[in-house]
Scaffold this motif. Sequence first.
Motif, PDB file in Angstrom:
ATOM      1  N   LYS A 190      16.035   2.686  32.618  1.00 35.81           N
ATOM      2  CA  LYS A 190      16.612   3.987  32.262  1.00 35.81           C
ATOM      3  C   LYS A 190      16.394   4.997  33.389  1.00 35.81           C
ATOM      4  N   LYS A 241      15.131   7.915  33.201  1.00 38.55           N
ATOM      5  CA  LYS A 241      13.814   8.545  33.133  1.00 38.55           C
ATOM      6  C   LYS A 241      12.720   7.673  33.740  1.00 38.55           C
ATOM      7  N   GLU A 242      12.910   6.358  33.767  1.00 39.96           N
ATOM      8  CA  GLU A 242      11.919   5.486  34.411  1.00 39.96           C
ATOM      9  C   GLU A 242      11.941   5.698  35.925  1.00 39.96           C
ATOM     10  N   ASN A 296      10.511   9.290  36.520  1.00 41.32           N
ATOM     11  CA  ASN A 296       9.056   9.295  36.293  1.00 41.32           C
ATOM     12  C   ASN A 296       8.319   8.708  37.488  1.00 41.32           C
ATOM     13  N   ASN A 345      21.764  12.584  31.568  1.00 41.07           N
ATOM     14  CA  ASN A 345      20.993  12.132  30.418  1.00 41.07           C
ATOM     15  C   ASN A 345      19.893  11.188  30.887  1.00 41.07           C
ATOM     16  N   ALA A 346      18.642  11.545  30.611  1.00 40.95           N
ATOM     17  CA  ALA A 346      17.505  10.748  31.073  1.00 40.95           C
ATOM     18  C   ALA A 346      17.438   9.383  30.401  1.00 40.95           C
ATOM     19  N   ASP A 347      18.113   9.204  29.264  1.00 44.11           N
ATOM     20  CA  ASP A 347      18.047   7.935  28.534  1.00 44.11           C
ATOM     21  C   ASP A 347      19.144   6.962  28.925  1.00 44.11           C
ATOM     22  N   ASN A 348      20.032   7.349  29.850  1.00 48.44           N
ATOM     23  CA  ASN A 348      21.075   6.425  30.299  1.00 48.44           C
ATOM     24  C   ASN A 348      20.491   5.246  31.062  1.00 48.44           C
ATOM     25  N   GLU A 349      21.124   4.098  30.918  1.00 50.64           N
ATOM     26  CA  GLU A 349      20.758   2.935  31.725  1.00 50.64           C
ATOM     27  C   GLU A 349      21.326   3.113  33.129  1.00 50.64           C
ATOM     28  N   ASP A 395      29.701  10.496  33.409  1.00 51.33           N
ATOM     29  CA  ASP A 395      28.352  10.161  32.912  1.00 51.33           C
ATOM     30  C   ASP A 395      27.391   9.877  34.065  1.00 51.33           C
ATOM     31  N   THR A 422      24.220  11.143  36.388  1.00 49.52           N
ATOM     32  CA  THR A 422      23.042  12.010  36.394  1.00 49.52           C
ATOM     33  C   THR A 422      22.748  12.452  37.826  1.00 49.52           C
TER      34      THR A 422
END
Length: 315
Positions: free
Chosen positions: A2, A4-5, A8, A31-35, A92, A94
């Motif tokens: 993701k 966010k990984e 992070n 969106n931080a949760d996108n793959e 979509d 980021t």
Amino acid sequence: MKVKEVTNAIEAVAPLYLQESWDNSGMQVGNADNEVTGVLLCTDVREDIVDEAIACGANLIISHHPLLFRGLKKIVGRSYQERIVATALKHDITIYCAHTNMDSAVGGVNFKMAEKLGLKNVRVLDPQHGTQRKVVVFVPVDAAAIVEKAMCDAGAGRLGNYDNCSYNMNGEGHYRALDGADPWAGAVGEIHCEPEVRVEVLVHKALCGSVVRAMLDAHPYEEPAFDIIALENGDKSGEWIFFYPSGKKESEGMFSQGQKTGVWKFYYPDETIKQHGAFSKGLYSGTWEFYNESGDVIKREEYEMGQRKGLSTEY
């Protein structure tokens, strides 16, 4: 993986709290949760950069300079920032930037520039001060370890090259639950005495909110008693020398933002050399030499980011 990984991992090296007050590092669009389907790196986010990301199937753009320094009141395509935001949202994509936080980080942009120039004993010229907070909370004995772990997992208790640092002291808490309360122990209308532990942890001010929320979620009381204390302690920076109780040198080297950096030397109690080598971001790096008490080299080891590479060379 993701988004966010990925971010992070960047922020583990260059936390956002290192950025200057005028900066706007971090996630700007998306969106931080996108793959993650692909990553495109750039210095500045331009319209042709977004077009390239679309063409190559990358849905994460990581730039050095922020696309947005100030808020947008409208997104109607009148400026390149508005057009980029609209296109990124449509596809979509980021957009994330690591600017002055990466400039200031140990091992970051400026450290790499200094390394290319062959500079030694590198340190931050204008380190942040007054960034530390102490969170003090009073917890019933059976829950103390749980609450402490929750705070440390949220980023508290880090001190130089150590984590999970805390101070605990036993005592007694006194309270009387009033009408409408649902006490964890004791009865409404009665004064209760509960064995408690005073738990103290250090935390960077930027993480203080997250640490307090984690503490409140883990604490069994309806109304936990806690303090947040601003400290004048700065992160260790510059040249440091440590001594044995006898007064002899134990080690010496440089700190930057609380982490060991550059060349360090460690000594036996009689001040003969024991080992020396370099640190990067607080971790062993490069060649380390180890000596016996007669001053002879007995071993050499190569390290990269704290991990030993290959076999030791022993003499």
